[in-house]
Design a protein around this motif. Sequence first.
Motif, mmCIF file in Angstrom:
data_model
loop_
_atom_site.group_PDB
_atom_site.id
_atom_site.type_symbol
_atom_site.label_atom_id
_atom_site.label_comp_id
_atom_site.label_asym_id
_atom_site.label_seq_id
_atom_site.Cartn_x
_atom_site.Cartn_y
_atom_site.Cartn_z
ATOM 1 N N HIS A 308 0.812 -1.213 0.000
ATOM 2 C CA HIS A 308 0.000 0.000 0.000
ATOM 3 C C HIS A 308 0.850 1.271 0.000
ATOM 4 O O HIS A 308 2.021 1.251 0.387
ATOM 5 C CB HIS A 308 -0.932 0.015 1.216
ATOM 6 C CG HIS A 308 -2.162 -0.810 1.032
ATOM 7 N ND1 HIS A 308 -2.816 -1.421 2.080
ATOM 8 C CD2 HIS A 308 -2.869 -1.133 -0.089
ATOM 9 C CE1 HIS A 308 -3.863 -2.075 1.614
ATOM 10 N NE2 HIS A 308 -3.916 -1.915 0.304
ATOM 11 N N SER A 309 0.192 2.359 -0.408
ATOM 12 C CA SER A 309 0.802 3.691 -0.369
ATOM 13 C C SER A 309 0.018 4.534 0.622
ATOM 14 O O SER A 309 -1.168 4.806 0.405
ATOM 15 C CB SER A 309 0.763 4.338 -1.757
ATOM 16 O OG SER A 309 1.469 3.562 -2.697
ATOM 17 N N GLY A 310 0.660 4.935 1.708
ATOM 18 C CA GLY A 310 -0.033 5.680 2.746
ATOM 19 C C GLY A 310 0.457 7.105 2.880
ATOM 20 O O GLY A 310 1.398 7.544 2.218
ATOM 21 N N PHE A 321 -2.251 4.482 -7.727
ATOM 22 C CA PHE A 321 -3.278 3.462 -7.576
ATOM 23 C C PHE A 321 -3.131 2.573 -6.344
ATOM 24 O O PHE A 321 -4.052 1.820 -6.036
ATOM 25 C CB PHE A 321 -3.309 2.565 -8.817
ATOM 26 C CG PHE A 321 -4.194 3.089 -9.915
ATOM 27 C CD1 PHE A 321 -5.468 3.554 -9.643
ATOM 28 C CD2 PHE A 321 -3.756 3.110 -11.228
ATOM 29 C CE1 PHE A 321 -6.293 4.024 -10.649
ATOM 30 C CE2 PHE A 321 -4.571 3.577 -12.245
ATOM 31 C CZ PHE A 321 -5.848 4.031 -11.954
ATOM 32 N N MET A 322 -1.997 2.594 -5.626
ATOM 33 C CA MET A 322 -1.880 1.739 -4.450
ATOM 34 C C MET A 322 -2.371 2.426 -3.183
ATOM 35 O O MET A 322 -2.176 1.933 -2.080
ATOM 36 C CB MET A 322 -0.447 1.242 -4.285
ATOM 37 C CG MET A 322 0.030 0.342 -5.420
ATOM 38 S SD MET A 322 -1.130 -0.973 -5.873
ATOM 39 C CE MET A 322 -1.110 -2.004 -4.409
ATOM 40 N N GLY A 323 -3.057 3.569 -3.356
ATOM 41 C CA GLY A 323 -3.788 4.183 -2.259
ATOM 42 C C GLY A 323 -5.237 3.720 -2.326
ATOM 43 O O GLY A 323 -5.515 2.559 -2.622
ATOM 44 N N TYR A 421 8.262 -6.253 -0.938
ATOM 45 C CA TYR A 421 6.943 -5.859 -0.459
ATOM 46 C C TYR A 421 7.084 -5.005 0.796
ATOM 47 O O TYR A 421 7.446 -5.496 1.869
ATOM 48 C CB TYR A 421 6.097 -7.098 -0.172
ATOM 49 C CG TYR A 421 4.706 -6.770 0.315
ATOM 50 C CD1 TYR A 421 3.718 -6.405 -0.586
ATOM 51 C CD2 TYR A 421 4.393 -6.812 1.668
ATOM 52 C CE1 TYR A 421 2.438 -6.089 -0.144
ATOM 53 C CE2 TYR A 421 3.123 -6.504 2.120
ATOM 54 C CZ TYR A 421 2.150 -6.143 1.209
ATOM 55 O OH TYR A 421 0.884 -5.819 1.651
ATOM 56 N N SER A 422 6.787 -3.718 0.657
ATOM 57 C CA SER A 422 6.881 -2.790 1.790
ATOM 58 C C SER A 422 6.084 -1.538 1.448
ATOM 59 O O SER A 422 6.130 -1.056 0.310
ATOM 60 C CB SER A 422 8.341 -2.427 2.080
ATOM 61 O OG SER A 422 8.426 -1.552 3.178
ATOM 62 N N ALA A 423 5.351 -1.016 2.427
ATOM 63 C CA ALA A 423 4.510 0.159 2.192
ATOM 64 C C ALA A 423 5.363 1.407 1.984
ATOM 65 O O ALA A 423 6.475 1.523 2.507
ATOM 66 C CB ALA A 423 3.561 0.362 3.370
ATOM 67 N N SER A 424 4.829 2.335 1.205
ATOM 68 C CA SER A 424 5.466 3.638 1.021
ATOM 69 C C SER A 424 4.645 4.698 1.745
ATOM 70 O O SER A 424 3.461 4.501 2.024
ATOM 71 C CB SER A 424 5.585 3.985 -0.472
ATOM 72 O OG SER A 424 4.298 4.113 -1.057
ATOM 73 N N THR A 425 5.284 5.838 2.040
ATOM 74 C CA THR A 425 4.613 6.925 2.759
ATOM 75 C C THR A 425 4.841 8.244 2.029
ATOM 76 O O THR A 425 5.989 8.599 1.731
ATOM 77 C CB THR A 425 5.133 7.047 4.197
ATOM 78 O OG1 THR A 425 4.932 5.807 4.882
ATOM 79 C CG2 THR A 425 4.409 8.157 4.943
ATOM 80 N N LEU A 426 3.760 8.950 1.745
ATOM 81 C CA LEU A 426 3.855 10.272 1.110
ATOM 82 C C LEU A 426 4.326 11.291 2.137
ATOM 83 O O LEU A 426 3.709 11.464 3.185
ATOM 84 C CB LEU A 426 2.495 10.668 0.535
ATOM 85 C CG LEU A 426 2.392 12.060 -0.098
ATOM 86 C CD1 LEU A 426 3.317 12.181 -1.305
ATOM 87 C CD2 LEU A 426 0.949 12.359 -0.495
#
Length: 584
Positions: A308-310, A321-323, A421-426
């Motif tokens: 996911h993108s958080g 699109f991963m949000g 596989y690891s989330a990203s953060t804006l």
Amino acid sequence: MKLNLSSYLIASAITSVSGATNTLRGSIGHRALEEDVTFLLAVHEDGKSDSWETLNVEFSNGATYELTNADATWAKGAAKGLQSGVDRIQLPANAVINSQGKIDMKGGKPKGEVKGFFGRDLEESGVPRTEEQERNLAELRRRQLKTGTRSVLAVRVVTTDKTVGYGEAALSDDVFGTTGDVVNLRTQYSACSHGQLDFQPISDKDMTSNPNDGTTNIRNGVVTIKVNNASTEGDGVVRPATTNALTAAFGIAARDLADHVMYCLPPGTMSGIAYAYINSWNSVFDDDWCRYVSVQMHEIGHNINLAHSGEGQTYDDQTGFMGYSYSQDDQKMCFNNAKSWQLGWFPDAAATIGVGQSYNGPLKGQVNYIVGDPSQDRVLVKIVSGSEAVYVGFNHQTKHNINTAEGGNRVTVQSYNGSGYSASTLLSKMSSGGSFSGNLGGQTYTINVGTITTNTDTGVAPVSITYGAPTTPPPTSVPATPPPTSVPATPPPTSPPTNPPTNFPTTPPAPTTSAPTKTPTAPPSPPPTKAPVPTNPPTFPPTNPPTPKPTVNCVEFDKNKKTCENAGCTWTQQGSNKSCERNA
């Protein structure tokens, strides 16, 4: 080490739809699961702001089950270190499938864990791999590719009480654009990757065993599957029943039919709107959500190992699109900077800087990337320190990214650690003149943005990025006018003077012309503009210039000649007539 792939009981019993049903319902509470199985992590979306993960396993025939009631220490610890779609585990002997279609671990944990589709010992010892191990390895390598052609099968699932709200032709158009839909899974992945990743419909295929229950042959990438279960039994039962029915109808494991298989379930069968298995082949959708491009891109993204993108929450970075997912049919958007780097679509338009390095130049949006042109402007800049990294890019809101839901036409910054596989953060969204600083690996990085232009084909965002160095580096040579290194020529007194200064200098200052020989006792009077000749010179300089005419009234002195003349008047006498008059 050779894996135990023969002592399982489930797969041998699942040979038909009815057989699958009997296995799931008739063996509850007393069928041990002894097969080494592939570990899978599933990510579920609720369509609002929440998501959750579940631990799952996949059997050799492709049937997937969620694990429940596992040892808490294992579930929160060792399980987090397993790689979804790669690592294998052996379930405890007393594990059973419960009435919800989940594997009850009875508070236990796996008897063993094996890294990879085949054990490290097997690979290093040179022991020949089995046919299944070779197939698993080939499948793993194929799933890890983010370019090339990948096949997709969309499945309309019909339960005993419900069906999805659309037909095969509509589903094929929504996923592949077969009858004119211009924005779909296939077109959007192709646009975002600039033709490097193409999701094609599986080739037409006929059933090898027709159950005569409404199941259809595969046409235009779509098939209809009927299961003998009600939607009220939940997706934990309906999903593996669908897998088993596909296997029975086409004589091949569902996961081998296509690289990606999408299950479109009747409304109300599942919680949330969709979920997918990480680094795997299967994704599951609730009814109409199977038709929306944002959900298709998102769930298939999970299949190809995107997390996911958080921003402030789990997946609220809406720059890509991963949000969040959206119930919109034709949404043109791509992926954020971190995901774009992970996908590897822009290798000749990417720059990397480490501590003490900088980047100064334009960034163009990925929409204008040119495949194979190393001379083009950069699309991505990665600021890296070990396994930690920050990614910078220009979110150009045009073309196939016209519907980006956040940070359009701004420079965006995301953090993402590792390479899998690891989330990203804006972290930031900057317009023209914006600036952002952060800390990475104990060093400060700073990003400054110039004037952004948004022309469709030529828009760019000039940026200046420094990492672990001042924004303006020091000069390499000594400045032309260095600061003084010694005490100034006229330093201030260190103590007050012993006597106060005199009011005037003891010696007159030198005049600009010639100095007088003596200082006058009084200043000279200014010359009158037309001065009369005085009868007597003044003994003191007048305070004001003299008037041109006397102000004396001579008539007052006409009785006495001496008084008249002393007053500066003229005495005139003719006979007895006498007068005192003012001089002409």
